[in-house]
Design a protein around this motif. Sequence first.
Motif, PDB file in Angstrom:
ATOM      1  N   LEU A   1     -18.504  -4.894  -2.439  1.00 11.79           N
ATOM      2  CA  LEU A   1     -18.120  -4.210  -1.196  1.00 11.79           C
ATOM      3  C   LEU A   1     -18.189  -5.182  -0.011  1.00 11.79           C
ATOM      4  O   LEU A   1     -17.307  -5.188   0.853  1.00 11.79           O
ATOM      5  CB  LEU A   1     -19.025  -2.993  -0.960  1.00 11.79           C
TER       6      LEU A   1
ATOM      7  N   LEU B   1      -7.252   4.814   2.149  1.00 10.60           N
ATOM      8  CA  LEU B   1      -7.910   5.635   1.117  1.00 10.60           C
ATOM      9  C   LEU B   1      -9.165   6.348   1.613  1.00 10.60           C
ATOM     10  O   LEU B   1      -9.562   7.368   1.058  1.00 10.60           O
ATOM     11  CB  LEU B   1      -8.307   4.764  -0.085  1.00 10.60           C
TER      12      LEU B   1
ATOM     13  N   PHE C   1     -12.734   3.430  11.762  1.00  9.73           N
ATOM     14  CA  PHE C   1     -12.174   3.742  10.449  1.00  9.73           C
ATOM     15  C   PHE C   1     -12.935   2.956   9.382  1.00  9.73           C
ATOM     16  O   PHE C   1     -13.573   1.956   9.669  1.00  9.73           O
ATOM     17  CB  PHE C   1     -10.698   3.337  10.410  1.00  9.73           C
ATOM     18  N   MET C   2     -12.822   3.416   8.135  1.00  8.49           N
ATOM     19  CA  MET C   2     -13.490   2.741   7.018  1.00  8.49           C
ATOM     20  C   MET C   2     -12.464   1.982   6.178  1.00  8.49           C
ATOM     21  O   MET C   2     -11.288   2.355   6.128  1.00  8.49           O
ATOM     22  CB  MET C   2     -14.222   3.760   6.126  1.00  8.49           C
TER      23      MET C   2
ATOM     24  N   SER D   1     -17.351  -1.999  14.525  1.00  8.17           N
ATOM     25  CA  SER D   1     -18.253  -1.509  13.490  1.00  8.17           C
ATOM     26  C   SER D   1     -19.661  -1.350  14.016  1.00  8.17           C
ATOM     27  O   SER D   1     -20.513  -0.779  13.336  1.00  8.17           O
ATOM     28  CB  SER D   1     -18.331  -2.503  12.337  1.00  8.17           C
TER      29      SER D   1
ATOM     30  N   MET E   1     -18.332   1.090  -5.895  1.00  9.60           N
ATOM     31  CA  MET E   1     -18.369  -0.352  -6.171  1.00  9.60           C
ATOM     32  C   MET E   1     -19.742  -0.873  -5.744  1.00  9.60           C
ATOM     33  O   MET E   1     -20.405  -0.272  -4.891  1.00  9.60           O
ATOM     34  CB  MET E   1     -17.213  -1.084  -5.476  1.00  9.60           C
TER      35      MET E   1
ATOM     36  N   ASN F   1     -22.777   1.917   9.310  1.00  3.15           N
ATOM     37  CA  ASN F   1     -23.276   0.538   9.175  1.00  3.15           C
ATOM     38  C   ASN F   1     -24.769   0.404   9.418  1.00  3.15           C
ATOM     39  O   ASN F   1     -25.390  -0.545   8.941  1.00  3.15           O
ATOM     40  CB  ASN F   1     -22.478  -0.396  10.080  1.00  3.15           C
TER      41      ASN F   1
ATOM     42  N   LYS G   1       2.394   2.098  -3.366  1.00  2.00           N
ATOM     43  CA  LYS G   1       1.410   2.729  -4.285  1.00  2.00           C
ATOM     44  C   LYS G   1       1.216   4.199  -3.932  1.00  2.00           C
ATOM     45  O   LYS G   1       1.211   5.072  -4.784  1.00  2.00           O
ATOM     46  CB  LYS G   1       0.066   2.021  -4.171  1.00  2.00           C
TER      47      LYS G   1
ATOM     48  N   SER H   1       0.828  -1.201   0.000  1.00  2.00           N
ATOM     49  CA  SER H   1       0.000   0.000   0.000  1.00  2.00           C
ATOM     50  C   SER H   1       0.863   1.252   0.000  1.00  2.00           C
ATOM     51  O   SER H   1       0.628   2.207  -0.761  1.00  2.00           O
ATOM     52  CB  SER H   1      -0.923  -0.034   1.222  1.00  2.00           C
TER      53      SER H   1
HETATM   54  N1  CAA Z   1      -3.631   1.349  -0.345  1.00  2.00           N
HETATM   55  C1  CAA Z   1      -3.171   2.058  -1.387  1.00  2.00           C
HETATM   56  N2  CAA Z   1      -3.774   2.052  -2.600  1.00  2.00           N
HETATM   57  C2  CAA Z   1      -4.883   1.285  -2.736  1.00  2.00           C
HETATM   58  C3  CAA Z   1      -5.424   0.527  -1.684  1.00  2.00           C
HETATM   59  C4  CAA Z   1      -4.742   0.572  -0.439  1.00  2.00           C
HETATM   60  N3  CAA Z   1      -5.169  -0.108   0.630  1.00  2.00           N
HETATM   61  N4  CAA Z   1      -6.529  -0.126  -2.127  1.00  2.00           N
HETATM   62  C5  CAA Z   1      -6.688   0.227  -3.416  1.00  2.00           C
HETATM   63  N5  CAA Z   1      -5.699   1.072  -3.795  1.00  2.00           N
HETATM   64  C6  CAA Z   1      -5.479   1.708  -5.080  1.00  2.00           C
HETATM   65  C7  CAA Z   1      -5.486   0.682  -6.205  1.00  2.00           C
HETATM   66  O1  CAA Z   1      -4.248   0.045  -6.324  1.00  2.00           O
HETATM   67  C8  CAA Z   1      -5.778   1.546  -7.395  1.00  2.00           C
HETATM   68  O2  CAA Z   1      -4.602   2.179  -7.840  1.00  2.00           O
HETATM   69  P1  CAA Z   1      -4.332   2.373  -9.410  1.00  2.00           P
HETATM   70  O3  CAA Z   1      -5.464   3.226  -9.890  1.00  2.00           O
HETATM   71  O4  CAA Z   1      -3.016   3.063  -9.416  1.00  2.00           O
HETATM   72  O5  CAA Z   1      -4.326   1.002  -9.965  1.00  2.00           O
HETATM   73  C9  CAA Z   1      -6.699   2.627  -6.819  1.00  2.00           C
HETATM   74  O6  CAA Z   1      -6.561   2.559  -5.394  1.00  2.00           O
HETATM   75  C10 CAA Z   1      -8.126   2.395  -7.178  1.00  2.00           C
HETATM   76  O7  CAA Z   1      -8.457   1.057  -6.889  1.00  2.00           O
HETATM   77  P2  CAA Z   1      -9.212   0.095  -7.883  1.00  2.00           P
HETATM   78  O8  CAA Z   1      -8.849   0.441  -9.286  1.00  2.00           O
HETATM   79  O9  CAA Z   1      -8.996  -1.297  -7.410  1.00  2.00           O
HETATM   80  O10 CAA Z   1     -10.740   0.354  -7.642  1.00  2.00           O
HETATM   81  P3  CAA Z   1     -11.581   1.664  -7.388  1.00  2.00           P
HETATM   82  O11 CAA Z   1     -11.249   2.767  -8.308  1.00  2.00           O
HETATM   83  O12 CAA Z   1     -12.976   1.173  -7.333  1.00  2.00           O
HETATM   84  O13 CAA Z   1     -11.186   2.163  -5.944  1.00  2.00           O
HETATM   85  C11 CAA Z   1     -11.964   1.882  -3.702  1.00  2.00           C
HETATM   86  C12 CAA Z   1     -11.158   1.297  -4.855  1.00  2.00           C
HETATM   87  C13 CAA Z   1     -11.277   3.116  -3.157  1.00  2.00           C
HETATM   88  C14 CAA Z   1     -11.998   0.802  -2.639  1.00  2.00           C
HETATM   89  C15 CAA Z   1     -13.381   2.308  -4.207  1.00  2.00           C
HETATM   90  O14 CAA Z   1     -13.947   1.269  -4.940  1.00  2.00           O
HETATM   91  C16 CAA Z   1     -14.308   2.641  -3.087  1.00  2.00           C
HETATM   92  O15 CAA Z   1     -14.285   3.756  -2.561  1.00  2.00           O
HETATM   93  N6  CAA Z   1     -15.170   1.677  -2.701  1.00  2.00           N
HETATM   94  C17 CAA Z   1     -16.097   1.836  -1.615  1.00  2.00           C
HETATM   95  C18 CAA Z   1     -15.400   1.563  -0.317  1.00  2.00           C
HETATM   96  C19 CAA Z   1     -16.322   1.736   0.840  1.00  2.00           C
HETATM   97  O16 CAA Z   1     -17.503   1.987   0.737  1.00  2.00           O
HETATM   98  N7  CAA Z   1     -15.733   1.555   2.042  1.00  2.00           N
HETATM   99  C20 CAA Z   1     -16.467   1.678   3.273  1.00  2.00           C
HETATM  100  C21 CAA Z   1     -16.868   0.320   3.674  1.00  2.00           C
HETATM  101  S1  CAA Z   1     -17.776   0.384   5.143  1.00  2.00           S
HETATM  102  C22 CAA Z   1     -16.654   0.214   6.314  1.00  2.00           C
HETATM  103  O17 CAA Z   1     -15.471   0.081   6.121  1.00  2.00           O
HETATM  104  C23 CAA Z   1     -17.217   0.214   7.669  1.00  2.00           C
HETATM  105  C24 CAA Z   1     -17.364  -1.119   8.273  1.00  2.00           C
HETATM  106  O18 CAA Z   1     -17.342  -1.142   9.497  1.00  2.00           O
HETATM  107  C25 CAA Z   1     -17.653  -2.316   7.541  1.00  2.00           C
END
Ligand code: CAA
Length: 279
Positions: A229, A145, A139-140, A117, A224, A188, A51, A48
């Motif tokens: 997700l 990110l 955190f999410m 959560s 997504m 959540n 990147k 991570s």
């Molecule tokens: N660290 C660094 N970079 C990362 C990463 C990480 N952990 N995870 C993904 N990336 C990078 C990828 O490598 C990619 O880079 P490139 O464009 O250079 O290839 C970039 O981020 C974008 O990733 P993807 O192309 O795979 O996919 P994306 O454009 O869809 O982005 C995402 C990924 C940021 C996860 C986006 O899909 C998103 O925001 N999804 C929704 C996430 C969400 O809703 N999270 C909350 C969940 S709820 C929660 O967490 C609470 C709980 O208690 C359950």
Amino acid sequence: MFSHVAVLGAGQMGSGIAQVIAQKDISVQLVDLNEAALKKAQSKIKNSLEKLYKKKLITLTPDEVLQKIQFVSDINSIKQSELVIEAVPENQNLKSKVFKQISDTVSANTIIASNTSSISLTYLAENVSHPQRVAGLHFMNPVPLMTLVEIIRAEQTSDSVFEKLCQFTVFLDKTAVSSKDKPGFIVNRILMPMINEAVFALQESIASAEDIDKAMQLGCHHPMGPLALADLIGLDTCLSIMEVLEEGLGEKYKPCPLLKKYVAEGRLGKKTGKGFYTY
Ligand code: CAA
């Protein structure tokens, strides 16, 4: 600000939290009894960081950040921490046990936060001495990110602890929202019923997983789809949260049988290579 922080649990949330804290040049101990989990966390964090560094999203080099993180398996090594963030799996009994262990290990001034959560902080705080130092710091995923942190006040949380956690969140370049200690908090409470409903839609063969996700991405502009997700979050975590919502808020939040079935089969999403999709 804090100079020594400990994060308990080296899963995807714990490792992400340790990473974003170390990115700000703070010493972090990432603690897990499982050595393999620590190794996996180390390589995930490195990946991570590389990147983020390539995209100029962090200023310290990956090596500099990694040097700030100590990967340890002994909870006794967290004695000096000014803040402990618990991020073990979403299970009330396990979290209660870990809270008691933290309380027995650190000083009375150490702030104890949980990344839970959905579980009640007021309940978790009952396991520690000086419960006014307990709060939720949620955190999410993926932590490096996502910019939101939910801060949850237990009934016991003092104003000064709440304020310190708000300031810390800002210091990490994240945005805080404050939630009452009610099942699922904000995110959540709203997100999980949507994911659960998507699983019902799949169970009832209304559409394929791909089309359900495409519909929500293109029709509602979600980054997504809900099933992808759920795979990212972990189906076991989604089920645990739905169970907390059902227990606290009633029948309307009943987990979908297909979600239960997949969890029973060990189909937990990305982390096991299979969930609604195969990885
Ligand atoms: N660290 C660094 N970079 C990362 C990463 C990480 N952990 N995870 C993904 N990336 C990078 C990828 O490598 C990619 O880079 P490139 O464009 O250079 O290839 C970039 O981020 C974008 O990733 P993807 O192309 O795979 O996919 P994306 O454009 O869809 O982005 C995402 C990924 C940021 C996860 C986006 O899909 C998103 O925001 N999804 C929704 C996430 C969400 O809703 N999270 C909350 C969940 S709820 C929660 O967490 C609470 C709980 O208690 C359950």
